[in-house]
Design an enzyme around this catalytic site. Structure first.
Site, PDB file in Angstrom:
ATOM      1  N   ASP A 132      35.013  35.501  48.898  1.00  0.00           N
ATOM      2  CA  ASP A 132      35.032  34.780  47.632  1.00  0.00           C
ATOM      3  C   ASP A 132      34.441  33.400  47.890  1.00  0.00           C
ATOM      4  OD1 ASP A 132      36.028  34.210  44.867  1.00  0.00           O
ATOM      5  OD2 ASP A 132      37.334  35.902  45.333  1.00  0.00           O
ATOM      6  N   ASP A 134      33.023  32.823  42.397  1.00  0.00           N
ATOM      7  CA  ASP A 134      34.049  32.532  41.404  1.00  0.00           C
ATOM      8  C   ASP A 134      33.480  31.690  40.255  1.00  0.00           C
ATOM      9  OD1 ASP A 134      36.979  32.548  40.861  1.00  0.00           O
ATOM     10  OD2 ASP A 134      36.745  30.379  41.024  1.00  0.00           O
ATOM     11  N   GLU A 145      30.810  35.926  39.044  1.00  0.00           N
ATOM     12  CA  GLU A 145      31.758  36.121  37.943  1.00  0.00           C
ATOM     13  C   GLU A 145      31.206  35.312  36.777  1.00  0.00           C
ATOM     14  OE1 GLU A 145      36.491  35.505  36.859  1.00  0.00           O
ATOM     15  OE2 GLU A 145      35.459  34.070  38.101  1.00  0.00           O
ATOM     16  N   HIS A 171      42.317  40.951  40.352  1.00  0.00           N
ATOM     17  CA  HIS A 171      43.521  40.122  40.485  1.00  0.00           C
ATOM     18  C   HIS A 171      43.770  39.235  39.263  1.00  0.00           C
ATOM     19  CE1 HIS A 171      40.162  37.627  41.336  1.00  0.00           C
ATOM     20  NE2 HIS A 171      40.912  36.553  41.247  1.00  0.00           N
ATOM     21  N   ASP A 172      42.901  39.286  38.270  1.00  0.00           N
ATOM     22  CA  ASP A 172      43.072  38.448  37.071  1.00  0.00           C
ATOM     23  C   ASP A 172      43.523  39.255  35.864  1.00  0.00           C
ATOM     24  OD1 ASP A 172      42.299  36.068  38.279  1.00  0.00           O
ATOM     25  OD2 ASP A 172      40.177  36.439  37.882  1.00  0.00           O
TER      26      ASP A 172
END
Ligand code: GLC
Ligand code: CA
Length: 537
Positions: A103, A200, A241, A312-313
């Site tokens: 990430d 991210d 993202e 994970h969101d």
């Protein structure tokens, strides 16, 4: 000489598994997942059949947003281990032919990062201009986690921008020194052998303070090219993202743009325009329509698409479609087939491989996520407790962040840790865990293994053209074809119904109801039934 442009098509052979390290496996008994823990579970990844891993942030961090607030980009979070542990893990993955992407949190740092500690001291500090300051808030932007996006800093009598938590000040990408620093961080990890990055909230790095949205600023593409269109870096896998629409995706991922390999596009999983905490019933027909739209669009524009349902969101998508408990296996496998047999790069989130579902907790203390706590605090005076807890249980990111349930043994924290887990394990872990699933006759894990084996063996599944053959609602029928192979995928949604088959003469290669094996071309489909056929003319 400019490095050769790499052939992006090869990335269609990659299948990712996303690891949220804090919740994956705890090797030293302190209750927190760690890098040694990941290393111990590589047999699991290999058995599943993935060949790439996306590791959520493991850098030094005070964890106000579980690692998405980085205080040192070149070192590992104490709880997760050391840089040596990371190197061991990377080598162990590579020995098994598994790629590793990290990430990359580029929009903001932690407020405890050295740069910010300096920057906030005075207006003439050399690091001051690494962040975004103003004497008065420049606009009424809200932080994603609630409240104003501008925070007052007494020492300089200014406000700084934080698109996310107060502890996540946004970097000032207009400053060439910041851009240089971020390039050097990319180089640091590439030299250590990382195969790519998941970037991210990448669309946030360039800003237009006059606009009402905080992302897709005017210099976004320039910044991305500066980062990744460089010798020594150009070959890596970079996924952003981003919330881009169709034209934005072409700019970010177009063949000759020198920007990204692909992006996470969320249209198929985000159906509600309301706050994520307001419960709604997920609509599979809309889901299918959006997937079909993007399959066609990416094919036409020669773009790589990303196949995923969870991360994970998000709460687990399987829970949003609300299958009856008895049909959890059928629904989980139908979703898997509907998504991972499309054209694109699969990303499987930890837990999906055994049909993990959301939890229910009555007490806010059983939650950790900053976004969840901020929501609770903002609403608790005006919302009755029961409604509020229902909202939180519905939308909280902790649903997918709870410790992995490796076994059915509650006394042993479902195999996650010998200590006290940092976050309460999933409430359904006794029944929904890897061990129980693998022993079951109807095993989601075994279905995923079969699915990934098929992807590996079939060129049509990895590279073939997509064609939508859906004729009736509450179903999804499509084919994938190359010159000498055709795959037909028939998915039924929640109610039993007849679906006319696009093929009468082919080999059944995958199904989730045993009865179909005896009668492959039966047009009566059970709830969440899928059947996959292969034809080699
Ligand atoms: C991304 C991450 C999320 C994080 C946010 C701020 O959306 O996926 O977990 O909270 O960025 O870094
Ligand atoms: Ca640990």
């Amino acid at each position: 000489m400019k490095e050769q442009k790499t052939n992006k098509e090869r990335f269609l052979d990659w299948t990712f598994y996303q690891i949220y390290p804090r919740s994956f496996y705890d090797a030293n008994g302190d209750g927190i997942g760690d890098l040694r823990g990941v290393e111990k579970k590589l047999d699991h990844l290999q058995a599943l059949g993935v060949n790439a891993v996306w590791l959520s942030p493991c850098y030094k961090s005070p964890n106000c947003d579980n690692g998405y607030d980085v205080s040192d980009y070149r070192d590992i979070m104490d709880e997760f281990g050391t840089l040596d542990d990371w190197t061991r893990l990377k080598n162990a993955l590579h020995e098994r032919g598994i790629k590793l992407i990290m990430d990359f949190v580029a929009n903001h740092t932690s407020s405890e990062h050295f740069w910010f500690q300096e920057a906030k001291k005075s207006r003439d500090n050399p690091y001051h201009d690494y962040y975004i300051w103003a004497e008065k808030p420049l606009n009424n932007w809200r932080s994603t986690f609630g409240g104003s996006a501008w925070e007052y800093n007494e020492a300089t009598n200014e406000y700084y921008l934080h698109s996310f938590a107060v502890g996540q000040p946004d970097l000032n990408w207009e400053n060439p020194k910041v851009r240089k620093e971020m390039q050097e961080i990319v180089d640091f990890w590439v030299e250590l052998g990382v195969d790519g990055f998941r970037c991210d909230v990448l669309d946030h790095i360039s800003k237009d303070f006059q606009a009402d949205k905080r992302y897709d600023g005017p210099r976004l593409h320039e910044y991305i090219r500066e980062l990744f269109d460089r010798d020594g870096v150009r070959h890596i896998f970079v996924i952003g993202e981003c919330q881009s629409d169709e034209s934005g995706v072409c700019e970010l991922c177009g063949k000759d743009r020198g920007e990204l390999t692909t992006i996470f596009q969320f249209e198929h999983v985000r159906q509600s325009a309301q706050s994520k905490f307001i419960p709604f019933r997920f609509d599979l027909n809309r889901f299918r329509d959006v997937l079909v739209k993007w399959q066609a669009f990416t094919a036409k524009n020669e773009l790589l698409y990303t196949l995923f349902t969870d991360n994970h969101d998000q709460p687990f998508l399987l829970s949003l479609i609300q299958p009856p408990k008895a049909l959890r296996y059928e629904a989980a496998t139908m979703l898997g087939a509907a998504v991972y047999l499309l054209k694109g790069i699969p990303f499987i989130y930890q837990g999906q491989e055994f049909g993990a579902v959301n939890s229910y907790f009555d007490d806010i203390d059983d939650f950790n996520d900053i976004e969840t706590h901020n929501y609770y605090r903002a609403r608790k005076a005006t919302t009755d407790k029961k409604t509020l807890m229902e909202e939180i249980n519905f939308g909280s990111r902790d649903n997918s962040r709870r410790p992995m349930a490796w076994t059915a043994n509650k006394a042993e924290n479902f195999g996650f840790t010998t200590g006290k887990p940092w976050l309460a394990p999933p409430t359904q872990a006794k029944n929904v865990n890897l061990e129980t699933d693998r022993r079951a006759e109807r095993s989601v894990f075994r279905f995923y293994q079969d699915l990934l084996r098929l992807r590996k063996e079939s060129v049509a599944i990895r590279r073939g053209a997509f064609c939508d053959l859906t004729e009736i609602q509450n179903s999804f029928v499509f084919s994938r074809a190359t010159d000498n192979e055709r795959i037909f995928v028939v998915c039924n949604f929640e109610k039993a119904q007849n679906i006319s088959l696009p093929v009468k003469n082919a080999r059944l290669i995958l199904c989730n109801y045993a009865a179909r094996k005896n009668d492959p071309f039966n047009e009566a489909f059970a709830p969440y039934e899928i059947a996959v056929y292969q034809n080699r003319p």
